[in-house]
Enzyme design. Structure first.
Site, PDB file in Angstrom:
ATOM      1  N   GLU A  81      31.723  41.198  44.447  1.00 46.92           N
ATOM      2  CA  GLU A  81      32.742  40.153  44.508  1.00 46.92           C
ATOM      3  C   GLU A  81      34.040  40.692  43.904  1.00 46.92           C
ATOM      4  O   GLU A  81      34.006  41.414  42.893  1.00 46.92           O
ATOM      5  CB  GLU A  81      32.264  38.935  43.712  1.00 46.92           C
ATOM      6  CG  GLU A  81      33.234  37.773  43.681  1.00 46.92           C
ATOM      7  CD  GLU A  81      32.751  36.642  42.781  1.00 46.92           C
ATOM      8  OE1 GLU A  81      33.183  35.498  43.009  1.00 46.92           O
ATOM      9  OE2 GLU A  81      31.958  36.900  41.852  1.00 46.92           O
ATOM     10  N   LYS A 180      32.371  30.813  49.236  1.00 44.85           N
ATOM     11  CA  LYS A 180      31.719  30.499  47.961  1.00 44.85           C
ATOM     12  C   LYS A 180      31.837  29.013  47.642  1.00 44.85           C
ATOM     13  O   LYS A 180      32.934  28.451  47.634  1.00 44.85           O
ATOM     14  CB  LYS A 180      32.336  31.339  46.843  1.00 44.85           C
ATOM     15  CG  LYS A 180      31.680  31.166  45.478  1.00 44.85           C
ATOM     16  CD  LYS A 180      32.345  32.088  44.458  1.00 44.85           C
ATOM     17  CE  LYS A 180      31.726  31.952  43.081  1.00 44.85           C
ATOM     18  NZ  LYS A 180      32.419  32.811  42.089  1.00 44.85           N
ATOM     19  N   CYS A 213      27.787  35.091  43.164  1.00 41.83           N
ATOM     20  CA  CYS A 213      27.953  34.946  41.722  1.00 41.83           C
ATOM     21  C   CYS A 213      27.462  33.607  41.160  1.00 41.83           C
ATOM     22  O   CYS A 213      26.262  33.356  41.096  1.00 41.83           O
ATOM     23  CB  CYS A 213      29.407  35.212  41.340  1.00 41.83           C
ATOM     24  SG  CYS A 213      29.595  35.862  39.659  1.00 41.83           S
TER      25      CYS A 213
END
Length: 512
Positions: A81, A180, A213
């Site tokens: 990321e 995300k 994440c």
């Protein structure tokens, strides 16, 4: 009639052979922990050409890893990321780095047709790297989507900006795009999608899902990809800041792979000054390879062979623990803080023993034997059953054995990365109110313990042999997703958590 029958049989046999040849039982995975080149701090946006120059510097490094991985036979590589442009942006300063990324259903190979969707130099380069090296490439970049400001959902500047994972197949085709969902604090440059996206794609070596994440701590899309979409392998670009004792990158990511029963490819940024390190390739039964390095500034390319369709045996996380008589010794208990959460602990007094500690509905049970009982080290066994409210809100049930930072019990739960005490055996269990439990074992110098423990079908985390190194943490990390926003999370409780946050430390422990 006879000839037609034989021809039909031959055709069917040929098709079966082709299908079998195109399906792989195992594959070689690669992840790259990338030492990202960061942009200069600025309050004003740079030009697009300046942004592209920085991104190409990072892409040069990613190219080296991709070419090397392909030469060694890797089928797929995951990069981190923020690996193309770095971190610390505002909504305006990130804009020159963004491209419009189309829905993969458009059937597009940017390497062959780079101008089809406007200026897309980053996607073109990633596509060509995948195509020219015959490897699947997973990367993280920024997506921009114009919108009409008359729409109540549209931001005032007339565009959505998304933290985005992209996947290009070995022909260079865009096969996956994921925005995300769970944006971490400080990521104000990006928007949250209105609905979670469940992104999967099929390959000759299994079905893959993608998330990023902070997503790993929440139900959607992470858990749903496994339970409903039945993916074999998770691809996980991350920019993860370690939080010891129970949320170090390699520790928690490998635990999630084991708890969910999937392969897990985690590529982290490498920036030790920001506590960013820790990448790995994890199978459901054990980590295959991991990397943790706080000393150098170098990136690292990892490889491991994985089963395309891993087998996961179901676990009843309460079966054993519910059969144990819960009689915690109240006089031995004390409270201490672990990442802003108040745990109930007992000190491990002897070289071996059995302990039970409870908090709310959770009772944790431990049997253990140390190799020696050192006077200069204290270990504690604790339980937490409550709502975590700092840097995100999520309900936890945790059983944990940990080394305290000093012999002062008030330091139990503080960050520590070295220890001297090995354990000959351990067995840990808890009365969890969830089937989502992630088993953690972390050794001194922040190392994993592959092949040294297992989870039994009745919910025990048990050692298979004496630990190969001194122990930092042994834990069961449970998530009760349905209680994340429970109405009984009182304002008094949240206020208490905020007071703890202010008292314990002025430093924010960012995850990602």
């Amino acid at each position: 009639m006879g000839m037609s029958w034989w021809l039909a049989c031959a055709a069917a046999f040929s098709a079966l052979c082709v299908l079998k040849a195109s399906s792989l039982d195992t594959f070689l995975a690669a992840v790259y922990e990338h030492a990202v080149i960061l942009p200069k701090d600025t309050l004003l946006p740079v030009s697009h050409s300046e942004a592209l120059a920085l991104m190409n510097q990072n892409l040069d490094l990613l190219e080296g890893a991709i070419v090397s991985a392909a030469k060694q036979g890797a089928h797929i590589i995951v990069t981190p990321e923020d690996g193309i442009y770095g971190v610390r942006f505002t909504r305006d300063t990130i804009y020159p780095y963004l491209e419009e990324i189309p829905d993969p259903q458009v059937n597009w190979i940017p390497c062959d047709n780079p101008k089809r969707f406007g200026s897309t130099p980053v996607q073109e380069r990633l596509s060509c790297l995948a195509k020219n090296n015959s490897i699947y490439v997973v990367a993280n970049m920024g997506d921009k989507k114009p919108c009409n400001t008359s729409d109540s959902h549209c931001p005032p500047d007339g565009r959505f900006q998304y933290n985005t994972d992209v996947v290009f197949d070995s022909q260079g085709k865009l096969v996956a795009r994921y925005h995300k969902q769970n944006i971490f604090m400080g990521e104000d440059q990006f928007n949250v999608p209105m609905e979670p996206e469940f992104v999967t794609f099929d390959t000759p070596f299994g079905k893959f899902g993608v998330f990023t994440c902070f997503d790993i701590l929440f139900h959607d899309p992470a858990v749903t990809l496994v339970t409903e979409f039945q993916v074999d392998t998770i691809l996980f670009p991350t920019a993860w800041m370690d939080v010891l004792p129970h949320l170090a990158a390699i520790e928690f990511h490998s635990a999630w792979a084991m708890g969910m029963g999937v392969n897990f490819l985690a590529a982290n940024l490498h920036n030790p000054s920001r506590r960013m390190t820790g990448s790995g390739i994890y199978a459901p039964d054990s980590p295959r390879v991991f990397h943790y390095d706080r000393k150098t500034q170098e990136g690292k390319l990892l490889f491991a062979q994985l089963k395309s369709h891993p087998i996961h045996s179901p676990v009843n996380w309460t079966s054993y623990a519910s059969s144990v008589e819960s009689t915690p010794t109240k006089t031995q208990e004390f409270q201490s803080i672990v990442f802003f959460d108040e745990f109930t602990f007992v000190e491990l007094k002897g070289i071996k023993g059995n302990y039970t500690v409870c908090q709310n509905d959770l009772c944790c049970h431990l049997s253990y034997q140390m190799s020696e009982k050192r006077a200069d080290e204290v270990y504690a066994f604790g339980a937490f059953d409550g709502l975590h409210t700092v840097e995100g809100q999520y309900y936890l049930q945790i059983c944990i054995l940990l080394k305290c930072k000093t012999t002062n019990l008030r330091t139990c739960g503080s960050s520590v990365d070295t220890a001297f005490t090995r354990f000959e055996m351990f067995s840990l269990s808890g009365t969890f109110g969830t089937r989502y439990v992630f088993p953690e074992v972390l050794l001194s110098e922040v190392k994993l313990a592959p092949g040294e423990f297992q989870v039994s079908s009745d919910g025990r985390l048990v050692s298979l042999k004496p630990t190969s190194g001194p122990v930092l943490t042994i834990g069961l990390f449970g998530r009760l997703y349905g209680k994340d926003w429970a109405s009984n999370a009182s304002s008094d409780f949240i206020a208490h958590s905020l007071i703890i946050m202010l008292i314990v430390t002025p430093i924010i422990h960012y995850l990602c």
